[in-house]
Write a protein that holds these residues in place. Structure first.
Motif, PDB file in Angstrom:
ATOM      1  N   PHE A   1       0.811  -1.222   0.000  1.00  0.00           N
ATOM      2  CA  PHE A   1       0.000   0.000   0.000  1.00  0.00           C
ATOM      3  C   PHE A   1       0.845   1.273   0.000  1.00  0.00           C
ATOM      4  O   PHE A   1       0.540   2.231  -0.723  1.00  0.00           O
ATOM      5  N   THR A   2       1.878   1.316   0.826  1.00  0.00           N
ATOM      6  CA  THR A   2       2.635   2.558   0.990  1.00  0.00           C
ATOM      7  C   THR A   2       3.313   3.020  -0.293  1.00  0.00           C
ATOM      8  O   THR A   2       3.158   4.178  -0.691  1.00  0.00           O
ATOM      9  N   PRO A   3       4.070   2.168  -1.008  1.00  0.00           N
ATOM     10  CA  PRO A   3       4.708   2.654  -2.248  1.00  0.00           C
ATOM     11  C   PRO A   3       3.706   3.033  -3.328  1.00  0.00           C
ATOM     12  O   PRO A   3       3.886   4.041  -4.017  1.00  0.00           O
ATOM     13  N   LEU A   4       2.666   2.220  -3.495  1.00  0.00           N
ATOM     14  CA  LEU A   4       1.685   2.509  -4.535  1.00  0.00           C
ATOM     15  C   LEU A   4       1.065   3.889  -4.337  1.00  0.00           C
ATOM     16  O   LEU A   4       1.006   4.704  -5.261  1.00  0.00           O
ATOM     17  N   SER A   5       0.598   4.154  -3.125  1.00  0.00           N
ATOM     18  CA  SER A   5      -0.097   5.416  -2.883  1.00  0.00           C
ATOM     19  C   SER A   5       0.864   6.595  -2.803  1.00  0.00           C
ATOM     20  O   SER A   5       0.590   7.668  -3.349  1.00  0.00           O
ATOM     21  N   ARG A   6       2.017   6.418  -2.138  1.00  0.00           N
ATOM     22  CA  ARG A   6       2.929   7.539  -1.944  1.00  0.00           C
ATOM     23  C   ARG A   6       3.561   7.989  -3.252  1.00  0.00           C
ATOM     24  O   ARG A   6       3.562   9.176  -3.573  1.00  0.00           O
ATOM     25  N   VAL A   7       4.125   7.070  -4.012  1.00  0.00           N
ATOM     26  CA  VAL A   7       4.792   7.461  -5.261  1.00  0.00           C
ATOM     27  C   VAL A   7       3.778   7.960  -6.285  1.00  0.00           C
ATOM     28  O   VAL A   7       3.995   8.978  -6.950  1.00  0.00           O
TER      29      VAL A   7
END
Length: 254
Positions: free
Chosen positions: A71-77
């Protein structure tokens, strides 16, 4: 300015930008912790009882780690690219020596640091709250390359989503639409035996499946003798492919 200095400068700026957004900091760490508390401490596993959560607590460690890795890389980047596009930052970046690959490396390094901290927190909570028994062997150190490669993979994926989505809301909607099915249908929380026979082969198409199986071979006692080389190789190869595709997808101008 050398390439290393350019990447370091962009990574430093991205790190401070993350820390300034307190809501993002809170939910980056709160969501996986909430998952551990609900499913690990409140619902609890019921070994031999059948159905969901019928495995020992340590079996689900890959699922908890997959939460932040996915979840974190998908949404943040993806959101960062959409935000840059809305603020016309890519046009400004096009006048600097910073390349698209360097920009993505910098933001990937920040995500590696964030997710590394979150993974340590999750691992500690799972052991403390659920009584999971993690075999502390030399193999456990291989969690680091698994997590790093998975973060690189989904940072590249997030960059592609950021390019395809026109708004930050669109990025979040797209990332959630992709991440939720992957999280539960990648041999993480739901064992293959509980899935329909026709669907089981589709699980093999998920990159998160190889991350989950590799991590399970390092952290789950009954799987501790199983090989993990193929899983690590697949995750690493996909990380390179998605990173290259993601770097190419980053716009140079608005």
């Amino acid at each position: 300015m050398s390439r290393i200095r350019r990447i370091r400068a962009e990574a430093t700026a991205a790190w401070h930008s993350f820390l300034r957004r307190r809501t993002a900091v809170f939910f980056t760490f709160f969501f996986p912790v909430l998952l551990v508390v609900i499913f690990g401490a409140l619902v609890r596993t019921q070994p031999t009882a059948g159905g969901l959560f019928a495995e020992p607590p340590a079996y689900y460690i890959p699922g908890y780690l997959a939460t932040v890795v996915l979840f974190t890389p998908l949404s943040r980047v993806g959101s960062e690219i959409a935000r840059h596009r809305d603020d016309n930052r890519f046009e400004k970046l096009a006048t600097t020596p910073l390349g698209r690959g360097e920009w993505l490396i910098a933001h990937t390094l920040v995500n590696v640091a964030i997710i590394g901290l979150a993974s340590l927190l999750i691992l500690g909570l799972v052991v403390a709250l659920t009584g999971a028994v993690v075999p502390f062997t030399a193999r456990l150190a291989l969690l680091v390359p698994f997590v790093v490669c998975a973060v690189v993979l989904f940072c590249g994926f997030g960059a592609i989503l950021g390019r395809l989505s026109s708004t930050q809301d669109g990025v979040i909607a797209a990332s959630n639409t992709i991440a939720f099915p992957l999280l539960f249908l990648s041999d993480t929380f739901v064992p293959l035996a509980l899935l329909p026979g026709w669907f089981a082969p589709l699980v093999e198409l998920s990159p998160l499946t190889y991350f989950a199986r590799g991590v399970r071979a390092l952290t789950y006692e009954p799987s501790i003798t199983e090989p993990y080389g193929v899983e690590l190789g697949v995750v690493a190869a996909l990380a390179v492919a998605f990173f290259v595709a993601g770097a190419y997808a980053i716009p140079r101008t608005d």
